[in-house]
Design a protein around this motif. Structure first.
Motif, PDB file in Angstrom:
ATOM      1  N   GLY A   1       8.874  60.465  63.560  1.00  0.00           N
ATOM      2  CA  GLY A   1       8.731  61.708  62.820  1.00  0.00           C
ATOM      3  C   GLY A   1       7.376  61.833  62.139  1.00  0.00           C
ATOM      4  N   ALA A   2       7.044  63.054  61.749  1.00  0.00           N
ATOM      5  CA  ALA A   2       5.789  63.325  61.046  1.00  0.00           C
ATOM      6  C   ALA A   2       6.017  63.234  59.538  1.00  0.00           C
ATOM      7  CB  ALA A   2       5.281  64.716  61.410  1.00  0.00           C
ATOM      8  N   PRO A   3       4.969  62.890  58.775  1.00  0.00           N
ATOM      9  CA  PRO A   3       5.103  62.892  57.316  1.00  0.00           C
ATOM     10  C   PRO A   3       5.430  64.292  56.799  1.00  0.00           C
ATOM     11  CG  PRO A   3       3.085  61.775  58.012  1.00  0.00           C
ATOM     12  CD  PRO A   3       3.632  62.467  59.220  1.00  0.00           C
ATOM     13  N   THR A   4       6.057  64.347  55.634  1.00  0.00           N
ATOM     14  CA  THR A   4       6.327  65.611  54.959  1.00  0.00           C
ATOM     15  C   THR A   4       5.148  65.965  54.072  1.00  0.00           C
ATOM     16  OG1 THR A   4       8.701  65.182  54.926  1.00  0.00           O
ATOM     17  CG2 THR A   4       7.875  66.838  53.392  1.00  0.00           C
TER      18      THR A   4
ATOM     19  N   ARG B   1       0.126  64.618  48.633  1.00  0.00           N
ATOM     20  CA  ARG B   1      -0.288  65.211  49.903  1.00  0.00           C
ATOM     21  C   ARG B   1       0.786  65.055  50.977  1.00  0.00           C
ATOM     22  NH1 ARG B   1      -5.525  66.702  49.998  1.00  0.00           N
ATOM     23  NH2 ARG B   1      -4.576  68.379  51.189  1.00  0.00           N
ATOM     24  N   GLU B   2       1.240  63.817  51.224  1.00  0.00           N
ATOM     25  CA  GLU B   2       2.230  63.622  52.281  1.00  0.00           C
ATOM     26  C   GLU B   2       3.056  62.374  52.010  1.00  0.00           C
ATOM     27  OE1 GLU B   2      -0.010  63.464  55.855  1.00  0.00           O
ATOM     28  OE2 GLU B   2      -1.004  61.581  55.378  1.00  0.00           O
ATOM     29  N   PHE B   3       4.287  62.412  52.507  1.00  0.00           N
ATOM     30  CA  PHE B   3       5.245  61.357  52.189  1.00  0.00           C
ATOM     31  C   PHE B   3       6.120  61.081  53.403  1.00  0.00           C
ATOM     32  CE2 PHE B   3       9.675  60.586  50.502  1.00  0.00           C
ATOM     33  CZ  PHE B   3       9.463  59.266  50.109  1.00  0.00           C
ATOM     34  N   VAL B   4       6.356  59.793  53.676  1.00  0.00           N
ATOM     35  CA  VAL B   4       7.322  59.367  54.679  1.00  0.00           C
ATOM     36  C   VAL B   4       8.441  58.625  53.966  1.00  0.00           C
ATOM     37  CG1 VAL B   4       7.738  57.756  56.570  1.00  0.00           C
ATOM     38  CG2 VAL B   4       5.765  59.270  56.657  1.00  0.00           C
ATOM     39  N   ASP B   5       9.636  59.088  54.165  1.00  0.00           N
ATOM     40  CA  ASP B   5      10.805  58.509  53.512  1.00  0.00           C
ATOM     41  C   ASP B   5      11.141  57.166  54.161  1.00  0.00           C
ATOM     42  OD1 ASP B   5      13.228  57.854  52.434  1.00  0.00           O
ATOM     43  OD2 ASP B   5      14.214  59.753  52.906  1.00  0.00           O
TER      44      ASP B   5
ATOM     45  N   ARG C   1     -11.188  55.544  53.909  1.00  0.00           N
ATOM     46  CA  ARG C   1     -10.147  56.554  53.754  1.00  0.00           C
ATOM     47  C   ARG C   1      -8.804  55.965  54.189  1.00  0.00           C
ATOM     48  NH1 ARG C   1      -9.595  62.226  53.969  1.00  0.00           N
ATOM     49  NH2 ARG C   1      -7.705  62.906  55.026  1.00  0.00           N
ATOM     50  N   TYR C   2      -7.785  56.164  53.343  1.00  0.00           N
ATOM     51  CA  TYR C   2      -6.441  55.723  53.715  1.00  0.00           C
ATOM     52  C   TYR C   2      -5.753  56.889  54.402  1.00  0.00           C
ATOM     53  CZ  TYR C   2      -1.612  54.128  53.351  1.00  0.00           C
ATOM     54  OH  TYR C   2      -0.312  53.764  53.636  1.00  0.00           O
ATOM     55  N   ASP C   3      -5.483  56.727  55.687  1.00  0.00           N
ATOM     56  CA  ASP C   3      -4.935  57.829  56.473  1.00  0.00           C
ATOM     57  C   ASP C   3      -3.415  57.840  56.523  1.00  0.00           C
ATOM     58  OD1 ASP C   3      -7.389  59.016  57.190  1.00  0.00           O
ATOM     59  OD2 ASP C   3      -7.710  57.469  58.709  1.00  0.00           O
ATOM     60  N   GLY C   4      -2.787  56.820  55.981  1.00  0.00           N
ATOM     61  CA  GLY C   4      -1.330  56.792  55.978  1.00  0.00           C
ATOM     62  C   GLY C   4      -0.759  57.617  54.842  1.00  0.00           C
ATOM     63  N   PRO C   5       0.514  57.947  54.916  1.00  0.00           N
ATOM     64  CA  PRO C   5       1.172  58.680  53.840  1.00  0.00           C
ATOM     65  C   PRO C   5       1.637  57.725  52.748  1.00  0.00           C
ATOM     66  CG  PRO C   5       2.723  58.282  55.596  1.00  0.00           C
ATOM     67  CD  PRO C   5       1.409  57.700  56.053  1.00  0.00           C
ATOM     68  N   VAL C   6       2.138  58.297  51.654  1.00  0.00           N
ATOM     69  CA  VAL C   6       2.878  57.500  50.685  1.00  0.00           C
ATOM     70  C   VAL C   6       4.241  57.183  51.292  1.00  0.00           C
ATOM     71  CG1 VAL C   6       3.978  57.552  48.417  1.00  0.00           C
ATOM     72  CG2 VAL C   6       1.678  58.464  48.723  1.00  0.00           C
ATOM     73  N   GLY C   7       4.802  56.032  50.914  1.00  0.00           N
ATOM     74  CA  GLY C   7       6.066  55.613  51.508  1.00  0.00           C
ATOM     75  C   GLY C   7       5.802  54.958  52.851  1.00  0.00           C
ATOM     76  N   GLY C   8       6.780  55.073  53.755  1.00  0.00           N
ATOM     77  CA  GLY C   8       6.612  54.550  55.105  1.00  0.00           C
ATOM     78  C   GLY C   8       6.364  53.059  55.125  1.00  0.00           C
TER      79      GLY C   8
ATOM     80  N   ASN D   1      14.463  56.912  56.030  1.00  0.00           N
ATOM     81  CA  ASN D   1      14.735  57.821  57.136  1.00  0.00           C
ATOM     82  C   ASN D   1      14.205  57.186  58.424  1.00  0.00           C
ATOM     83  OD1 ASN D   1      14.477  59.910  59.111  1.00  0.00           O
ATOM     84  ND2 ASN D   1      14.580  61.441  57.484  1.00  0.00           N
ATOM     85  N   PRO D   2      15.067  56.606  59.267  1.00  0.00           N
ATOM     86  CA  PRO D   2      14.596  55.896  60.468  1.00  0.00           C
ATOM     87  C   PRO D   2      13.779  56.783  61.409  1.00  0.00           C
ATOM     88  CG  PRO D   2      16.903  55.399  60.039  1.00  0.00           C
ATOM     89  CD  PRO D   2      16.533  56.516  59.113  1.00  0.00           C
ATOM     90  N   VAL D   3      14.162  58.044  61.535  1.00  0.00           N
ATOM     91  CA  VAL D   3      13.426  58.936  62.437  1.00  0.00           C
ATOM     92  C   VAL D   3      12.018  59.157  61.914  1.00  0.00           C
ATOM     93  CG1 VAL D   3      13.333  61.255  63.425  1.00  0.00           C
ATOM     94  CG2 VAL D   3      15.527  60.058  63.258  1.00  0.00           C
ATOM     95  N   GLN D   4      11.905  59.482  60.622  1.00  0.00           N
ATOM     96  CA  GLN D   4      10.578  59.726  60.075  1.00  0.00           C
ATOM     97  C   GLN D   4       9.737  58.460  60.055  1.00  0.00           C
ATOM     98  OE1 GLN D   4      10.301  61.302  55.991  1.00  0.00           O
ATOM     99  NE2 GLN D   4       8.876  62.837  56.742  1.00  0.00           N
ATOM    100  N   MET D   5      10.382  57.320  59.906  1.00  0.00           N
ATOM    101  CA  MET D   5       9.646  56.050  59.904  1.00  0.00           C
ATOM    102  C   MET D   5       9.125  55.685  61.293  1.00  0.00           C
ATOM    103  SD  MET D   5       9.344  54.333  56.974  1.00  0.00           S
ATOM    104  CE  MET D   5       9.463  52.559  57.258  1.00  0.00           C
TER     105      MET D   5
END
Length: 765
Positions: free
Chosen positions: A268-271, A254-258, A10-17, A261-265
């Motif tokens: 911050g939590a994924p969107t 499902r979820e995305f990290v921009d 299972r890939y637990d990371g978001p898209v992006g990031g 966006n330094p904070v989200q990277m």
């Protein structure tokens, strides 16, 4: 190709990031991209810069600091490799040996550097000068009946070479101009036009600032168009709800990290992108949308009985639509149990989605090939439009229909004349501008071309980019017949499988990539492309070409046309057009004055220019003059229904893939790596079939009716991989599983291959 498939995880990371950055870095190292490639990425999709050769998502007026996605970066880095496939490299191998290497290994040889001709005596390609290549190809074309030849275009060529390519074909004497739209989004061009009068989507970028609910159907943005995720993220954060319909639970929905966006990277939590995820069966979108419509109608009836405002937009329905009463009668006669069976969803899921629709002021429908690549895909489009029409969600801000194009300019190529249909060609303008009388009969699309290859009636093929032979259905039959053509010509940047199926006279003509400087007599040239939102942008690049012997696609089209047509059409000024592309754009503007007037002046403004869309203005260019409700003839869009032991197979691209181009063997977002020769299967179905994880099986096409006695179509030795899928659903990679798609198994109106619901059975390997 590696065969060491690890146990999928299972890939637990978001898209992006960070995962996206790691994926880009890995492909950069694999591609051995030139250091200057980073300068290209800096200017990618920005005003005055280079427009990405990957997806057709919009290029914003006010771009981000980095206006490229993982997929677009990979495409650019792959194009700007330092590896070179010189004639010396190619002649080390016979074409028979090259054919056995596979596309990944062929592309890894690097960029083609010089034109080459196939020598049947040695079974090798050999370098030739450009003038000799043009002269001999032109002579061969003059020998052939023009109507026995096909000029195919992939979706990457810019508007300028596309316009000239279509003009060349018609001056030569045919309308045989299929393109990659025939393989992917032609169902939109046919199906959407039928019901709203527009062959393209109605939405604009600013609609996302006002949309309340998005129905997102059959498209995987994480792999195929990641830049849209910035827009979806902003909409979600504003309060928009995204209702997803897709057989696979794709990470991109499902979820995305921009990554910008330094904070989200960092902290911050994924969107979260999806508000509700409906895991439909292949072809089940049709019944699912019908169930949503059914609930909306019930909500309207309940509101009227309670003396509350109507849910339906009755003024819009009365003024702008036809067929509403017949559609309502069909809804009322359709049982919920039938909709559940056909869609794979519960009644409760469809009703909840209907509630979201009924309560939203503005609704948008976004879709990809998962909705359309079925035998009845046009009916699925019709049902999505039915839903949107119920509350007037076409032709106003924050609402509309938005197909996502996966190729950078496939929509634009159709706009400027690459079409097999004479009714869509600018015949009168050709006569007015060039004194050119064009053929009056329709040409053939990709399916008709392949039928001509199989029966021997198609003698010649020119491919403006692409890897068509490996992208088409019915590989075994098509590949065997392909080499019997009298002439095959390929405009290309790298070797691929199609080049390794040479006709009796065969040529490879190497071209620039869009990220490379295109120096002509008047200087470095601009080209232009069209995005999914019907905006036109200029594109100019500054990277040094991979070889001094490369020509642009425009120059190659001009060279072929001059060698073939000679002086037979004095107003076709190929030398002038090649010298200065602005003169081509003057011709485009004169041919399509309503949409392309002042093209040279307008295309380089920030955000490009919008060529307009009548349906967005609620002008319906349909047979009835109104938007048309449609009644389905089936509840599932697959052409062959359920049977004992039958599954429906969905073909996919991996995270390291763009169409037939494979950059590596990582499918990070699905937790897969290693061999692409796998079949994804629901764990419960694995057990019920008596199989084990990792076991090898064959897939066999499972046809019935008139086609039950056809020769067997089989792909061998696929590893079984457990995956979260609907019951009786399989998934695997394109193009490896294309041999399972019969040529006749295509969408009923557009003839697009029905690759998202192939009927198959499992056989022991």
């Amino acid at each position: 190709m590696p065969d060491d498939l690890p146990t999928p995880k299972r890939y637990d990371g978001p898209v992006g990031g960070w995962g996206s950055l790691e994926g880009i870095t890995r492909v950069e190292l694999n591609a051995k991209a030139s250091p200057s490639a980073m300068l290209t990425l800096r200017d990618q999709n920005k005003p005055g810069g280079y427009m990405c050769s990957s997806c057709a998502w919009t290029k914003p007026e006010d771009p981000h600091a980095f206006e490229f996605c993982e997929n677009g970066a990979k495409a650019t880095l792959w194009d700007l490799t330092r590896d070179r496939c010189t004639p010396d490299v190619i002649t080390r191998h016979t074409v028979s040996e090259l054919r056995g290497m596979g596309d990944y290994a062929l592309e890894k040889l690097g960029r083609l550097t010089e034109p080459m001709r196939y020598n049947a005596a040695t079974d090798r390609y050999e370098a030739v000068p450009w003038d000799q290549a043009f002269a001999q190809i032109g002579a061969k074309l003059r020998e052939l009946d023009p109507k026995s030849t096909t000029f195919y275009a992939s979706g990457k060529a810019a508007l300028e070479p596309s316009y000239l390519y279509a003009l060349f074909a018609r001056a030569y004497g045919h309308n045989n101009l299929p393109d990659s739209s025939n393989m992917c989004h032609e169902t939109t061009s046919v199906g959407l036009k039928k019901v709203i009068g527009s062959p393209v989507g109605t939405c604009q970028m600013d609609d996302f600032d006002h949309v309340d609910v998005i129905f997102y159907m059959g498209q995987n943005p994480g792999t195929n168009s990641p830049r849209i995720l910035h827009t979806l993220k902003s909409a979600v954060q504003r309060g928009c709800k995204i209702i997803v319909f897709n057989p696979l639970k794709e990470k991109g929905l499902r979820e995305f990290v921009d990554p910008q966006n330094p904070v989200q990277m960092t902290v911050g939590a994924p969107t979260r992108i999806d508000h509700m995820y409906c895991q439909v069966r292949p072809g089940g979108d049709l019944a699912a949308l019908m169930g949503v419509c059914k609930r909306v109608i019930e909500r309207d009836r309940e509101a009227r009985e309670a003396g509350l405002p109507d849910v339906l937009d009755r003024d819009f329905l009365e003024r702008h639509t036809t067929g509403f009463d017949a559609f309502i009668a069909t809804l009322e006669a359709t049982d919920w149990a039938d909709l559940e069976r056909a869609s794979g969803l519960s009644r409760a899921e469809m009703e909840v989605a209907g509630e979201y629709y009924a309560e939203a002021e503005n609704v948008m429908g976004i879709y990809g090939m998962g909705l359309t690549q079925h035998v009845h895909g046009s009916q699925s489009i019709g049902m999505l439009v039915n839903l949107l029409l119920l509350r007037g969600n076409i032709g106003r801000k924050g609402a509309g229909c938005s197909p996502i194009r996966g190729h950078s300019n496939v929509q634009g190529q159709r706009t400027v004349g690459i079409t097999e249909k004479t009714e869509l060609a600018p015949v009168e303008k050709y006569r007015e501008l060039f004194d050119l009388e064009t053929p009056q009969e329709d040409g053939h699309n990709t399916v008709a071309f392949l039928e001509g290859v199989l029966d021997g009636s198609n003698k010649g093929f020119i491919g403006l980019g692409g890897n068509l032979a490996n992208a088409v259905p019915d590989h075994e039959r098509v590949h065997e017949a392909w080499r019997e053509m009298e002439l095959t010509v390929h405009v290309a940047t790298r070797l691929n499988t199609t080049h390794c199926l040479p006709g009796k006279s065969s040529w490879i003509l190497p071209c620039l990539v869009r990220a490379e400087e295109d120096e002509q007599v008047s200087g470095n040239q601009w080209v232009s492309i069209e995005d999914s939102f019907s905006h036109i942008y200029g594109s100019r690049a500054y990277r040094t070409p991979a070889s001094p012997h490369l020509k642009s696609e425009t120059a190659i089209v001009c060279g072929l046309a001059k060698a073939t047509l000679g002086d037979s059409h004095p107003k076709l000024t190929w030398d002038e057009w090649q010298a200065d592309y602005s003169r081509i754009r003057d011709c485009i503007a004169a041919t399509y004055p309503d949409e392309f007037h002042d093209m040279n002046a307008r295309m380089n403004k920030a955000g490009g220019f919008y060529r307009g869309n009548a349906a967005r203005e609620r002008i319906w260019k349909t047979d009835s003059g109104k938007a048309e409700f449609t009644d389905p003839t089936t509840l599932n869009a697959c052409g062959i229904g359920d049977a004992a032991g039958r599954y429906h197979l969905v073909t996919l691209r991996s995270n390291d893939q763009f169409n037939t181009t494979v950059y590596g063997h990582e499918d990070r977002l699905r937790g897969l790596s290693g061999s692409r020769m796998i079949v994804l299967m629901r764990p419960e179905d694995i057990r019920e079939a008596g199989l084990r994880e990792g076991e090898r099986v064959d897939l066999v096409t499972d046809t019935d009716g008139d086609h039950a006695d056809e020769p067997e179509r089989r792909v061998r030795s696929l590893k079984v991989v457990p995956y979260d899928l609907p019951a009786d659903t399989l998934a695997g990679y394109f193009p490896e599983l294309n041999p399972l798609v019969p040529l006749w198994y295509h969408e009923e109106l557009s003839q697009t291959p029905a690759s998202k619901g192939i009927p198959v059975r499992i056989a022991k390997a």
